[in-house]
Scaffold this active site. Structure first.
Site, mmCIF file in Angstrom:
data_model
loop_
_atom_site.group_PDB
_atom_site.id
_atom_site.type_symbol
_atom_site.label_atom_id
_atom_site.label_comp_id
_atom_site.label_asym_id
_atom_site.label_seq_id
_atom_site.Cartn_x
_atom_site.Cartn_y
_atom_site.Cartn_z
ATOM 1 N N HIS A 132 29.495 45.361 -3.460
ATOM 2 C CA HIS A 132 28.925 46.705 -3.573
ATOM 3 C C HIS A 132 27.618 46.847 -2.787
ATOM 4 O O HIS A 132 26.879 47.798 -3.001
ATOM 5 C CB HIS A 132 28.683 47.062 -5.043
ATOM 6 C CG HIS A 132 29.920 47.430 -5.794
ATOM 7 N ND1 HIS A 132 30.878 46.515 -6.139
ATOM 8 C CD2 HIS A 132 30.368 48.624 -6.269
ATOM 9 C CE1 HIS A 132 31.856 47.121 -6.787
ATOM 10 N NE2 HIS A 132 31.580 48.401 -6.884
ATOM 11 N N GLU A 148 42.262 54.035 -1.204
ATOM 12 C CA GLU A 148 41.348 54.434 -0.126
ATOM 13 C C GLU A 148 42.041 54.623 1.210
ATOM 14 O O GLU A 148 41.782 55.591 1.928
ATOM 15 C CB GLU A 148 40.212 53.404 0.020
ATOM 16 C CG GLU A 148 39.159 53.466 -1.083
ATOM 17 C CD GLU A 148 39.543 52.701 -2.334
ATOM 18 O OE1 GLU A 148 40.628 52.089 -2.355
ATOM 19 O OE2 GLU A 148 38.751 52.712 -3.298
#
Lengths: 327, 356
Positions: free
Chosen positions: A129, A60
């Site tokens: 998440h 990322e």
């Protein structure tokens, strides 16, 4: 005309902007062959090729930094965070590079970059998440932060974000992808910096965004039954905040409840409440109320998760208490 | 203080000198004109940094100032192999000399250090944030390794324009400078992987000066020979004597040609040394005097000057004339910086957004 699901509205926006401008491309994890974790880029690689739907390795920080470099040199990248929470791993590139670099460079470079993807608390996805990064990134100068909430505004806002010459953090919500709207057949753009008046009212202003807009609407029946006429405003732009629209509403209702999904400490509502107290104190008949998520890692257990985020009955109760001066 | 007779692990750490790689054979041949350009660029870097130290101690510039003395052959040897109208350079916090080699006028770099409106980053950046879109300098990146992804993105842009947008002229090469400390960071490995995977036109230049502030390179890595790390990505990796500008220049020309032809990235490890501390705030107590002396004796500018005169490419008088010219450029840069205005406080918020 068939209704369009939100993920397809986002796909249409991406498709239309890629067709319109060759410098627009998407990069991220599984955006190409797989079509995106929520199918926002499904099959676009067949139309535009693998470079314009660039499947990246799981890195990322590096692929976000790459997007910054590509934007500095004239492209218009769209980074998809497979889950926006993963972009914590790209915090440096988003803050130091995407957000601050234009200023630090004295205006040498602009960074037309969209970073979009699913955020918010889903259904029992566990703490990592279930992030609300909009609050974490709120202090970073140079970023625009937007949260879409309907299929209609998702499409119009994403098109505007792609055309904007600045870095835009674009939050979708993991539980809203299947909302649907009848979309216009003509092209349309929604402004990035304007709040949306969801329901006009006279008694109390509910300031909200993303999924909590729909919780406010679910609470509406009960609020109306209690005899109150709330005004619901979807912030849309979390940075900068549309204080013009908010001031107009507060001057009418003199009561404010903020309904947000981020945690209370250091949240969007914290900033918003401070702004309202600073700028509109004399208009208020009562202190601003914040309804926020609990300050805890989102628990996995469904019951605990339910109690972690704001639910519609709490909104109705807060209106009742505020209007009857019990708060 | 350590008591007499007791040595700490830190000061006792063995700094085994790596044997120097052989000079590339053959070296590129240069004309007299090219030789003088290379010499002048190195002298410019050296004199500029010496002046920075002076100005810092006189209170004209502030913050962290990292000087490049000793490493000039790397910046000059690499950047002078680029096409200045086409190629990109990215740098680190030690970026003044990379900016100069890339063509940013000494006036603008000095003015930036003085925090003036006429600086290349309008006084908003400072020593560690030199930027110039006009000179295709993607910037000084102050956090270690964070510039590597950005530079990789610029290289991706070249490939994208050529292959996705059909522009056959889009063959810009990006050079990404960083130090040995960055080569232990994840972004280094992540980007090497992507650059090799997609055959991006980029040259990663590790300036291995043996020390990441006080962390000896050998204490920070399991494999001190950084260039070898390219092999696991199926990428070309080469080591070069970073005190030998012609060796660096020769390798750079090969790497640029390879990148421009679409044949992919190169990792260049230049063995070099900083003649001063990490920054002007660093007391520089850990590096052994013997180590420093050994590297001072390999001064890249003296070495190249000797080569130019031995090969009759330049006379002592010609080199002296260049030294004098550069000294005047530096004096002019200081005068320019001193007489330039500060940024106007009314523009405090300017440049946050593209429309500002």
């Amino acid at each position: 005309m068939a209704a369009t699901l939100m993920f397809n509205a986002l796909r249409e926006a991406t498709d239309e902007e890629m067709a319109r401008d060759q410098t627009v491309f998407v990069l991220g994890e599984d955006v190409g062959h797989y079509g995106g974790s929520y199918k926002v880029t499904k099959d676009l690689y067949k139309k535009y090729g693998e470079l314009r739907l660039l499947d990246t390795p799981i890195a990322e920080n590096s692929f976000t930094g790459m997007a910054v470099g590509a934007a500095m040199t004239g492209l218009r990248p769209i980074v998809e965070g497979m889950n926006m929470g993963f972009l914590l791993l790209a915090f440096n590139q988003i803050a130091n590079n995407a957000g601050m670099l234009r200023y630090t460079s004295g205006g040498n470079f602009k960074i037309p970059l969209v970073i979009r993807g699913p955020g918010g608390v889903g259904r029992q996805l566990g703490a990592e998440h279930s992030q609300r990064l909009e609050a974490y990134f709120h202090a970073v100068p140079g970023l625009k932060i937007v949260a879409c909430s309907t299929a209609y505004n998702a499409k119009g806002l994403l098109k505007a974000a792609i055309r904007d010459d600045n870095p835009v953090l674009f939050f979708e919500h993991v539980l809203l992808y299947n909302l649907k709207d009848e979309l216009p057949t003509h092209e349309y753009i929604c402004p990035l910096d304007k709040a949306e008046l969801v329901r006009p009212g006279q008694d109390v202003t509910l300031l909200t965004y993303s999924r909590m807009r729909h919780h406010c609407l679910q609470a509406l029946k009960e609020i109306e039954r209690d005899g109150y006429d709330p005004e619901i405003i979807d912030l849309i732009s979390l940075k900068p905040i549309d204080m013009v629209a908010i001031a107009e509403s507060v001057r009418k209702t003199h009561h404010v409840i903020i309904v947000e999904e981020c945690m209370k400490t250091g949240g969007i509502g914290a900033e918003l409440s401070a702004l309202i107290h600073e700028q509109l104190f004399d208009e208020l008949d009562a202190p601003v109320i914040r309804l926020s998520s609990q300050d805890i890692p989102t628990p996995y257990n469904g019951t605990l998760e339910y109690h972690t985020i704001v639910q519609p009955p709490q909104i109705a109760e807060a209106v009742r208490k505020l209007m009857s001066r019990q708060l | 203080m350590v008591s007499e007779g007791v040595k700490t692990d830190v000061t006792d750490w063995p700094q085994a000198e790596r044997s120097l790689p052989p000079r590339p054979d053959p070296l590129v041949t240069i004309t007299k004109e090219e030789g003088l350009v290379i010499y002048e660029d190195m002298v410019l870097g050296r004199f500029f940094e010496d002046k920075c130290a002076e100005m810092y101690y006189r209170g004209k510039m502030f913050g962290f100032v990292h000087l490049y003395n000793g490493q000039e052959a790397v910046s000059t040897g690499i950047v002078k192999a680029l096409n200045p109208n086409k190629d990109f350079v990215s740098s680190t916090y030690r970026d003044h000399v990379h900016a100069l080699s890339a063509g940013v006028p000494a006036r603008e770099v000095m003015a930036e250090l003085f925090g003036k409106e006429t600086g290349c980053s309008k006084g908003r950046g400072g020593s560690m944030h030199m930027f110039s879109a006009a000179h295709r300098l993607l910037g000084g990146y102050a956090f270690v390794a964070e510039g590597i992804p950005v530079a990789t993105g610029a290289a991706f842009q070249s490939k994208y324009r050529r292959e996705a947008m059909g522009d056959p002229d889009a063959d810009a090469v990006t050079v990404c400078f960083f130090g040995d400390g960055a080569s232990n960071n994840g972004q280094f490995f992540e980007c090497l992987n992507m650059a090799a995977l997609w055959k991006l036109p980029i040259i990663y230049v590790v300036e291995n000066n043996k020390w990441a502030i006080g962390m000896a390179h050998d204490r920070a890595t399991s494999q001190p020979e950084i260039y070898k790390k390219a092999s696991v990505f199926d990428m070309v990796g080469v080591e070069v004597d970073g005190m030998d500008v012609m060796a660096v220049h020769t390798l750079a020309q090969e790497a640029v040609a390879r990148a421009r032809a679409g044949e992919g990235p190169t990792l260049v490890e230049a063995l070099t040394y900083r003649f001063r501390g990490h920054s002007l705030a660093d007391p520089d107590e850990l590096r052994a005097p013997d180590e420093k002396q050994a590297w001072f004796a390999r001064d890249p500018i003296e070495r190249f000057a000797a080569e130019l005169t031995e090969q009759n490419l330049a006379s002592h008088d010609e080199l002296k004339a260049i030294d004098d010219k550069v000294a005047a450029v530096i004096e002019d840069a200081v005068e320019f910086a001193e007489s330039s205005p500060d940024p106007d406080p009314s523009e405090l918020y300017r440049y946050i957004f593209a429309e500002d």
